[in-house]
Design an enzyme around this catalytic site. Sequence first.
Site, mmCIF file in Angstrom:
data_model
loop_
_atom_site.group_PDB
_atom_site.id
_atom_site.type_symbol
_atom_site.label_atom_id
_atom_site.label_comp_id
_atom_site.label_asym_id
_atom_site.label_seq_id
_atom_site.Cartn_x
_atom_site.Cartn_y
_atom_site.Cartn_z
ATOM 1 N N GLU A 72 0.719 -0.801 0.308
ATOM 2 C CA GLU A 72 0.175 -0.322 0.122
ATOM 3 C C GLU A 72 1.011 1.171 0.276
ATOM 4 O OE1 GLU A 72 -2.661 1.255 3.401
ATOM 5 O OE2 GLU A 72 -3.761 2.203 2.123
ATOM 6 N N ASP A 132 -5.250 3.600 -2.232
ATOM 7 C CA ASP A 132 -5.939 4.334 -1.001
ATOM 8 C C ASP A 132 -6.501 5.375 -1.728
ATOM 9 O OD1 ASP A 132 -6.736 5.881 1.167
ATOM 10 O OD2 ASP A 132 -6.158 4.360 1.798
ATOM 11 N N HIS A 155 -4.398 8.282 -0.120
ATOM 12 C CA HIS A 155 -3.542 9.295 -0.330
ATOM 13 C C HIS A 155 -3.389 9.292 -1.682
ATOM 14 C CE1 HIS A 155 -2.783 7.492 3.257
ATOM 15 N NE2 HIS A 155 -3.088 6.227 3.502
ATOM 16 N N HIS A 181 -8.677 0.543 -1.429
ATOM 17 C CA HIS A 181 -9.488 1.796 -0.340
ATOM 18 C C HIS A 181 -9.896 2.727 -0.873
ATOM 19 C CE1 HIS A 181 -6.405 0.375 3.844
ATOM 20 N NE2 HIS A 181 -7.709 -1.023 2.825
ATOM 21 N N ARG A 213 -10.976 12.221 4.131
ATOM 22 C CA ARG A 213 -11.195 10.936 4.409
ATOM 23 C C ARG A 213 -12.660 10.148 5.342
ATOM 24 N NH1 ARG A 213 -5.499 7.610 6.619
ATOM 25 N NH2 ARG A 213 -5.624 6.241 5.627
ATOM 26 N N GLU A 238 -12.481 2.391 3.947
ATOM 27 C CA GLU A 238 -11.329 2.861 4.918
ATOM 28 C C GLU A 238 -11.464 4.722 5.216
ATOM 29 O OE1 GLU A 238 -6.867 3.254 4.839
ATOM 30 O OE2 GLU A 238 -6.249 1.549 6.269
HETATM 31 C C1 LER Z 1 -3.777 2.188 5.786
HETATM 32 O O1 LER Z 1 -4.342 1.346 5.569
HETATM 33 C C2 LER Z 1 -3.624 3.287 5.636
HETATM 34 O O2 LER Z 1 -4.256 4.401 4.884
HETATM 35 C C3 LER Z 1 -2.829 3.996 6.506
HETATM 36 O O3 LER Z 1 -2.900 5.790 5.743
HETATM 37 C C4 LER Z 1 -3.111 4.072 8.439
HETATM 38 O O4 LER Z 1 -3.392 5.445 8.619
HETATM 39 MN MN MN Z 2 -5.602 2.690 3.423
#
Ligand code: LER
Ligand code: MN
Length: 285
Positions: free
Chosen positions: A144, A177, A180, A203, A209, A238
Amino acid sequence: MFKYSFDALVYHGQEDVSDSIKRLEKYGYDAIELVGEPDDYNTKEVNTLLDSHGLNVSSICSIYNAKRDLAHPEASKRRAAVDYVKSVADMASEVNCPVIIVTPTANGKTSPLANREDERKWAVEGIREAAEYARKQNVKLCLEAWNRYETYWLNRLDQALDLNAEVGMDNVGIMGDTFHMNIEEENIAEAIRNSGNDLIHIHFADSNRAAPGIGHIDFLPALKALNEIDYQGHITFEILPASADPFSVMRQGGGSEFFDEYTKKSIDYIKDLESKLYKELELKR
Ligand code: LER
Ligand code: MN
């Protein structure tokens, strides 16, 4: 049809896992993403609960902190990190979970403790060892990428693809994700498309978020891209508190919105977009 799951991170420690499973069944989920803390679960009991509520375990969200840093300069710390990943693989096989999350650095490690290339080499060695172990249990590892405020290293999917190629194991893939990706990628949909079959998990969270629909990410292009690559994994929500260290916030309870409100909003919003996507595709035919 996409499969949906919800990351139990925000429920964990706040309620019994049976309540989390019941909530996910109620809102139409296919699966749960469990938290990578094997000591916190009785996997036999979890399996019984999953069976009676018709849910699977999509994935396990491992927790990488300073004691679980695969790239740490001290060999004993790296050993602890590799052993941790193996223990999560054990837990995964006990609950029939196909994939566990791996990140090469501790959460919040925003600069290397040693030479970057050495840290990369150590992480590659550790991931390979953990992957060999997990392969025997039919468990995959997914790398990830995190944004720059949580790690100095693996920030984008092209970097994860590169690391994956270097690791070179058939039971290792990558994941995105959207929280991010919104910070680090030029284009979220393009990054998904370029990952192709290597993308084995994802994610979803909005730009802030919170549940999709509450921030400003356009999720339709992301869904189109997942459809184009014939994505076979789950879409896992998430949703985490607004903090650079969400874990410490969650230990004190992340907020009541993460339970029913965001659990329902996330799946309803993305399923609506999924229907829109199929209608568009139908019109094009
Ligand atoms: C975990 O999946 C993640 O994305 C991290 O940013 C947890 O803080
Ligand atoms: Mn994540």
